[in-house]
Design a protein around this motif. Structure first.
Motif, PDB file in Angstrom:
ATOM      1  N   VAL B 142     -38.001 -43.422  42.844  1.00 56.48           N
ATOM      2  CA  VAL B 142     -37.411 -44.325  43.832  1.00 56.48           C
ATOM      3  C   VAL B 142     -36.587 -43.556  44.861  1.00 56.48           C
ATOM      4  O   VAL B 142     -36.097 -42.462  44.591  1.00 56.48           O
ATOM      5  N   ASP B 143     -36.426 -44.189  46.035  1.00 52.18           N
ATOM      6  CA  ASP B 143     -35.427 -43.719  46.981  1.00 52.18           C
ATOM      7  C   ASP B 143     -34.044 -43.960  46.375  1.00 52.18           C
ATOM      8  O   ASP B 143     -33.864 -44.879  45.570  1.00 52.18           O
ATOM      9  N   ALA B 144     -33.077 -43.171  46.821  1.00 54.08           N
ATOM     10  CA  ALA B 144     -31.721 -43.279  46.270  1.00 54.08           C
ATOM     11  C   ALA B 144     -31.091 -44.641  46.506  1.00 54.08           C
ATOM     12  O   ALA B 144     -30.286 -45.108  45.711  1.00 54.08           O
ATOM     13  N   GLY B 145     -31.477 -45.309  47.607  1.00 50.97           N
ATOM     14  CA  GLY B 145     -30.821 -46.563  47.978  1.00 50.97           C
ATOM     15  C   GLY B 145     -31.391 -47.806  47.311  1.00 50.97           C
ATOM     16  O   GLY B 145     -30.968 -48.927  47.628  1.00 50.97           O
ATOM     17  N   VAL B 146     -32.321 -47.646  46.387  1.00 50.30           N
ATOM     18  CA  VAL B 146     -32.859 -48.816  45.677  1.00 50.30           C
ATOM     19  C   VAL B 146     -31.765 -49.388  44.773  1.00 50.30           C
ATOM     20  O   VAL B 146     -31.104 -48.660  44.039  1.00 50.30           O
ATOM     21  N   VAL B 147     -31.588 -50.714  44.854  1.00 50.04           N
ATOM     22  CA  VAL B 147     -30.571 -51.375  44.032  1.00 50.04           C
ATOM     23  C   VAL B 147     -31.046 -51.404  42.578  1.00 50.04           C
ATOM     24  O   VAL B 147     -32.221 -51.640  42.306  1.00 50.04           O
ATOM     25  N   LEU B 148     -30.121 -51.131  41.659  1.00 50.63           N
ATOM     26  CA  LEU B 148     -30.481 -51.021  40.241  1.00 50.63           C
ATOM     27  C   LEU B 148     -31.249 -52.245  39.739  1.00 50.63           C
ATOM     28  O   LEU B 148     -32.277 -52.130  39.070  1.00 50.63           O
ATOM     29  N   GLU B 149     -30.764 -53.432  40.116  1.00 51.81           N
ATOM     30  CA  GLU B 149     -31.417 -54.652  39.631  1.00 51.81           C
ATOM     31  C   GLU B 149     -32.828 -54.799  40.193  1.00 51.81           C
ATOM     32  O   GLU B 149     -33.729 -55.296  39.514  1.00 51.81           O
ATOM     33  N   GLU B 157     -41.725 -56.463  35.253  1.00 52.64           N
ATOM     34  CA  GLU B 157     -43.102 -56.921  35.484  1.00 52.64           C
ATOM     35  C   GLU B 157     -44.131 -55.973  34.865  1.00 52.64           C
ATOM     36  O   GLU B 157     -45.253 -56.368  34.580  1.00 52.64           O
ATOM     37  N   GLN B 158     -43.736 -54.709  34.692  1.00 52.95           N
ATOM     38  CA  GLN B 158     -44.663 -53.717  34.142  1.00 52.95           C
ATOM     39  C   GLN B 158     -44.449 -53.508  32.641  1.00 52.95           C
ATOM     40  O   GLN B 158     -45.074 -52.637  32.045  1.00 52.95           O
ATOM     41  N   GLY B 159     -43.527 -54.291  32.057  1.00 54.52           N
ATOM     42  CA  GLY B 159     -43.271 -54.125  30.625  1.00 54.52           C
ATOM     43  C   GLY B 159     -42.336 -52.971  30.307  1.00 54.52           C
ATOM     44  O   GLY B 159     -42.278 -52.498  29.174  1.00 54.52           O
ATOM     45  N   TYR B 160     -41.589 -52.522  31.309  1.00 51.56           N
ATOM     46  CA  TYR B 160     -40.651 -51.408  31.112  1.00 51.56           C
ATOM     47  C   TYR B 160     -39.224 -51.852  31.433  1.00 51.56           C
ATOM     48  O   TYR B 160     -39.011 -52.955  31.941  1.00 51.56           O
ATOM     49  N   ILE B 161     -38.280 -50.990  31.148  1.00 53.00           N
ATOM     50  CA  ILE B 161     -36.878 -51.306  31.389  1.00 53.00           C
ATOM     51  C   ILE B 161     -36.201 -50.081  31.995  1.00 53.00           C
ATOM     52  O   ILE B 161     -36.570 -48.944  31.675  1.00 53.00           O
ATOM     53  N   PHE B 162     -35.231 -50.299  32.893  1.00 53.36           N
ATOM     54  CA  PHE B 162     -34.465 -49.174  33.428  1.00 53.36           C
ATOM     55  C   PHE B 162     -33.488 -48.722  32.338  1.00 53.36           C
ATOM     56  O   PHE B 162     -32.828 -49.557  31.729  1.00 53.36           O
ATOM     57  N   PRO B 163     -33.380 -47.393  32.097  1.00 58.58           N
ATOM     58  CA  PRO B 163     -32.577 -46.942  30.952  1.00 58.58           C
ATOM     59  C   PRO B 163     -31.073 -46.993  31.194  1.00 58.58           C
ATOM     60  O   PRO B 163     -30.323 -46.285  30.526  1.00 58.58           O
ATOM     61  N   LEU B 164     -30.636 -47.805  32.119  1.00 55.65           N
ATOM     62  CA  LEU B 164     -29.217 -47.913  32.477  1.00 55.65           C
ATOM     63  C   LEU B 164     -28.980 -49.355  32.891  1.00 55.65           C
ATOM     64  O   LEU B 164     -29.816 -49.956  33.568  1.00 55.65           O
ATOM     65  N   ASP B 165     -27.853 -49.904  32.484  1.00 51.30           N
ATOM     66  CA  ASP B 165     -27.518 -51.271  32.875  1.00 51.30           C
ATOM     67  C   ASP B 165     -26.016 -51.336  33.043  1.00 51.30           C
ATOM     68  O   ASP B 165     -25.278 -50.784  32.217  1.00 51.30           O
ATOM     69  N   LEU B 166     -25.575 -51.979  34.102  1.00 52.17           N
ATOM     70  CA  LEU B 166     -24.131 -52.165  34.233  1.00 52.17           C
ATOM     71  C   LEU B 166     -23.825 -53.408  35.042  1.00 52.17           C
ATOM     72  O   LEU B 166     -24.701 -53.967  35.712  1.00 52.17           O
ATOM     73  N   GLY B 167     -22.567 -53.851  34.931  1.00 57.79           N
ATOM     74  CA  GLY B 167     -22.156 -55.097  35.551  1.00 57.79           C
ATOM     75  C   GLY B 167     -22.496 -55.188  37.032  1.00 57.79           C
ATOM     76  O   GLY B 167     -22.887 -56.236  37.527  1.00 57.79           O
ATOM     77  N   ALA B 168     -22.397 -54.053  37.738  1.00 56.21           N
ATOM     78  CA  ALA B 168     -22.599 -54.043  39.191  1.00 56.21           C
ATOM     79  C   ALA B 168     -24.065 -53.918  39.579  1.00 56.21           C
ATOM     80  O   ALA B 168     -24.387 -53.612  40.732  1.00 56.21           O
ATOM     81  N   LYS B 169     -24.986 -54.181  38.636  1.00 55.92           N
ATOM     82  CA  LYS B 169     -26.398 -53.907  38.889  1.00 55.92           C
ATOM     83  C   LYS B 169     -26.963 -54.593  40.132  1.00 55.92           C
ATOM     84  O   LYS B 169     -27.913 -54.099  40.731  1.00 55.92           O
ATOM     85  N   GLY B 170     -26.379 -55.709  40.525  1.00 54.37           N
ATOM     86  CA  GLY B 170     -26.883 -56.435  41.692  1.00 54.37           C
ATOM     87  C   GLY B 170     -26.559 -55.745  43.014  1.00 54.37           C
ATOM     88  O   GLY B 170     -27.127 -56.082  44.053  1.00 54.37           O
ATOM     89  N   SER B 171     -25.640 -54.802  43.014  1.00 54.18           N
ATOM     90  CA  SER B 171     -25.249 -54.117  44.257  1.00 54.18           C
ATOM     91  C   SER B 171     -25.408 -52.598  44.197  1.00 54.18           C
ATOM     92  O   SER B 171     -25.728 -51.962  45.206  1.00 54.18           O
ATOM     93  N   CYS B 172     -25.166 -51.995  43.038  1.00 55.05           N
ATOM     94  CA  CYS B 172     -25.114 -50.535  42.983  1.00 55.05           C
ATOM     95  C   CYS B 172     -26.491 -49.917  43.235  1.00 55.05           C
ATOM     96  O   CYS B 172     -27.515 -50.510  42.941  1.00 55.05           O
ATOM     97  N   HIS B 173     -26.484 -48.727  43.820  1.00 53.65           N
ATOM     98  CA  HIS B 173     -27.727 -48.003  44.107  1.00 53.65           C
ATOM     99  C   HIS B 173     -28.035 -47.019  42.974  1.00 53.65           C
ATOM    100  O   HIS B 173     -27.112 -46.435  42.396  1.00 53.65           O
ATOM    101  N   ILE B 174     -29.307 -46.770  42.770  1.00 48.52           N
ATOM    102  CA  ILE B 174     -29.696 -45.799  41.739  1.00 48.52           C
ATOM    103  C   ILE B 174     -29.190 -44.398  42.101  1.00 48.52           C
ATOM    104  O   ILE B 174     -28.729 -43.653  41.239  1.00 48.52           O
TER     105      ILE B 174
END
Lengths: 509, 509
Positions: B142-149, B157-174
């Motif tokens: 991904v590009d750096a600016g993709v939002v975590l969520e 959708e692909q049956g996978y999960i991002f190996p990181l989750d946090l409260g700010a996921k709706g705004s924070c960038h990867i």
């Protein structure tokens, strides 16, 4: 999972040529000092006579690698017992520009821990204490010279497991594992050392001791310096202590050994295993038919998938799946359900599942025995590469075709130098071991193999060393896996941390 | 597990003072150039006018942090759309010694992505494409600016999960997650970013693009350069691309919310959970009574463990356990067996287990709501620390005692500045969040808290920043977690890679 190889790895028993003779183009760098009687006296005073080895007979095992491919001419091996002694040694060597080579269990496969000329060998084998273990957090702290198996056996008693396992576990040192960023058999489940190592104690070339052994699982204060030393192969510092996070030991382990028709089926079965076995999948190893035929010659016992009366089954590919979990009944159910479904879809044609510890070891031997079996006819050219899964096996086929085109390969005709080309490895990590089994080491064969193989890998954006490292063998080939910018930055760091170049010269970069 | 906070984090609504006014001792470094009409013209030509923000109203959201604690005075925010543009920007800024601050989703908690004076803001928000995903290997680029969520939803959708989750996921960038080495809620299961990030694209201060995006899971050729940038908080390079290994998405998720009597019981329950839930344990979070009482004020709904008719139960500690696995029936059985056994041993006094997705979210809210709830009365002093588990909670008690001794704390008496001291966090990672909830920010309170808390942590070999990083807030406190040798090496690397010091000055080290 705890198993050992049936026998120690062995290679051609010929007398090993000096590395300096095998590679006459590489010259001793005259900037390095030479040891004098005063040098030896200094170290005898520092370490005691028994830890200052100058006897030629005793030195020979430190001067030669296990593969009997590299041989150095060191006249001095030091065996410090404390980190402080390592620091004093490096301080002295740095002052007098004496080149050194750090050595762990001497199980490396790229000549990284063997002197090329007269470098002083610093063996970590006397730094071998388990420092502490925390039952609640699972954090283990050890000296660098602790043998991997010793640590794992200790952890087993506490209900924990070392997050790394490899064939050489009975000899290799944890410090060496970290210095070479060893991958091994548990990487699919427990991840790389970059994630599990929490802290290191490292002696820098000038004798400075860098210590992050007290780090907890999380610490975001400053650049993560220890990461630089993981995989640095003793070129910018000598690791003397390791703190590592260990997972709970699984209570149930199952092994399935499967026969498949095509590499396509291997890939599909892997993807299904990832999705269906999910949290209990701990290894997914693949082997081609040729690797199993070669192993048959070595193990001299019928193959686990052979039907009654036959010695060898008729499948093109084999897969070993290991599951590790906390509930045997659940794991059995998951594995059986998975196997039924992949057999119903005709991805897997046949298979056996281990019923006890002894069967489990037997099945693992057909995977782990390949390495030794590859040298059965005289020798082996080993390549350890990362490639994108879809093209990974193509390299084996194309290498064989090239050797056929050059009329250099035959299983039966003993006048041909090459016996066979075999492919196997950790498919879960995209890591192929390509072994070219030979009757003798041969310059014509080498010309067919290199740089062809390295170029092929570069073309597919792969890595020319997935887990063995660069060492002496691959120093000149880094350009096939790294860009000029990366190589410049790597050299730059080397010069920055080791301006006199005393640490492990003639290697790595 | 996919849940969102009920509301965006909010903090005191007061007008934010300029950082330069709050910290008058910190002066703008005169070595940095100032932007001129020519600077702006250059960037307008390079990026276009809409990506070259000079309007004060538009600039304000880039100049202020989400906590409304820090406020910069930047007159220019650049929003490059390509890595090449980032390279051109840095090349120009390096030439003219213009200081810059990289900014992702601006969700940091230590002021790391906010200018202190007039640094040029480089926002990565326009670099926001998912580059590729490999279904077989699970490698996401991904590009750096993709939002975590956004990334996690795509992976779902692909049956996978991002190996990181946090409260700010709706705004924070990867990119920001990697630059700050974010830990979050899935670390216990999927490990740190140092293990899961496979490659990075980074622009160095002189504009050089360092690219390891094609790296496969294993590559042992040279120092692992990318590791230096993980957690470097934008001080030696700007991350523009991330390649990361993603695990299969678990098919079954369970949550248990438990009431316990003592911190001793919390620790014992954690150890039992590690050993008995083993491969399905994905989170173990603890909360003290005070944190739940504070959250009650905020959520205004009865506590999940409250009996009929009461608003709040009577336990001293609470634990949230999450399991993630591939077979719901197996996981239910394991969790039930575990809960029965810890209740029988009287470690756990009461508990509820989520029966559906909505209950699961409700239970998580009582853990995740604490952060917002802590600011309910006016503000909060937040400490994010790593400590050895046995002593971890002592810090909460001792901090409260100090505030009581200084007569600064009362839940009821609104003339006292401090409302309460609450402790909670990721016990599985040895990570305590200590929040001092206040009615107003107050110098007397600060004097009681600091350096007392930092010294206490140092004394226990803990870390003063487990996951939030150093940023502006903790720059001067690194000495409490790192040795002089380490700090020297960190400064040394900073100077080595950014000799003009243009990247994120006044911060980190």
């Amino acid at each position: 999972m705890s198993f050992k190889l049936l026998a120690r790895r062995f290679y051609s028993s010929k007398i090993v040529k000096l590395t300096s003779e095998s590679y006459p183009n590489i010259k001793r760098d005259s900037k390095y000092g030479k040891i004098t009687p005063q040098t030896i006296e200094f170290f005898q005073n520092l370490l005691g006579s028994s830890s200052t080895i100058t006897d030629n007979d005793l030195l020979s095992s430190y001067n030669e690698d296990q593969m009997r491919k590299y041989k150095g001419q060191s006249q001095l091996c030091l065996k410090p017992k404390t980190t402080e002694q390592v620091s004093q040694i490096l301080k002295y060597c740095n002052e007098f520009k004496l080149a050194v080579v750090p050595q762990g269990g001497n199980t490396g496969l790229v000549g990284g821990s063997i002197p090329v000329f007269d470098e002083i060998i610093i063996s970590l084998s006397n730094l071998n204490k388990i420092r502490s273990f925390d039952q609640v957090s699972g954090i283990l702290k050890v000296d660098a010279g602790v043998v991997l198996e010793t640590a794992d056996s200790y952890l087993a008693e506490q209900g924990y497991i070392f997050p790394l396992d490899l064939g050489a576990k009975g000899s290799c040192h944890i410090g060496g594992n970290v210095a070479t960023n060893a991958g091994g058999l548990r990487l699919l489940r427990y991840g790389s050392l970059h994630g599990s190592v929490l802290g290191l104690e490292v002696v820098l070339p000038d004798g400075t001791i860098l210590n992050s052994m007290n780090s907890l699982r999380k610490d975001n204060t400053g650049y993560d310096l220890k990461q630089l030393f993981i995989g640095s192969e003793g070129t910018i510092g000598i690791i003397t202590g390791v703190s590592i996070l260990c997972p709970s030991r699984p209570k149930a382990v199952n092994i399935a050994f499967l026969g498949l028709d095509s590499y396509e089926a291997v890939q599909k079965t892997f993807q299904r295993a990832k999705n269906e076995l999910c949290e209990i999948l701990s290894a997914f190893e693949f082997m081609d038919k040729e690797s199993q035929l070669q192993t048959l010659k070595f193990l001299k016992t019928s193959h686990p998938l052979a039907e009654d009366g036959e010695e060898f089954p008729d499948y093109n590919f084999y897969v070993l799946i290991e599951t590790s979990g906390s509930n045997k009944e659940h794991d059995d159910f998951k594995l059986e359900t998975f196997l039924e479904s992949v057999m119903e879809d005709e991805l897997v044609l046949n298979g056996v599942v281990s019923q006890d510890e002894s069967q489990l070891k037997t099945l693992w031997n057909w995977r782990e025995g390949i390495s030794e079996a590859s040298t059965f006819d005289g020798g082996v050219y080993k390549y350890d590469v990362s490639l994108p899964l879809p093209v990974m096996y193509d390299l084996v086929n194309e290498t064989r075709t090239r050797l056929q085109d050059a009329d250099l390969i035959s299983i039966d005709d003993s006048t041909k130098p090459v016996v066979d080309v075999v492919g196997y490895g950790h498919i879960g990590d995209g890591n192929l071991h390509l072994n070219v089994c030979v009757r003798e080491y041969n310059k014509n064969v080498e010309k067919v193999l290199e740089p062809f193989i390295y170029k092929w890998i570069q073309n597919k954006n792969g890595s020319i060393s997935a887990e063995h490292g660069l060492g002496f063998q691959k120093k000149n080939y880094i350009g096939y896996s790294k860009s000029e910018i990366e190589i410049k930055m790597i050299k730059d760091l080397k010069n920055h941390y080791d301006p006199n170049g005393i640490l492990n010269p003639y290697k790595y970069v």
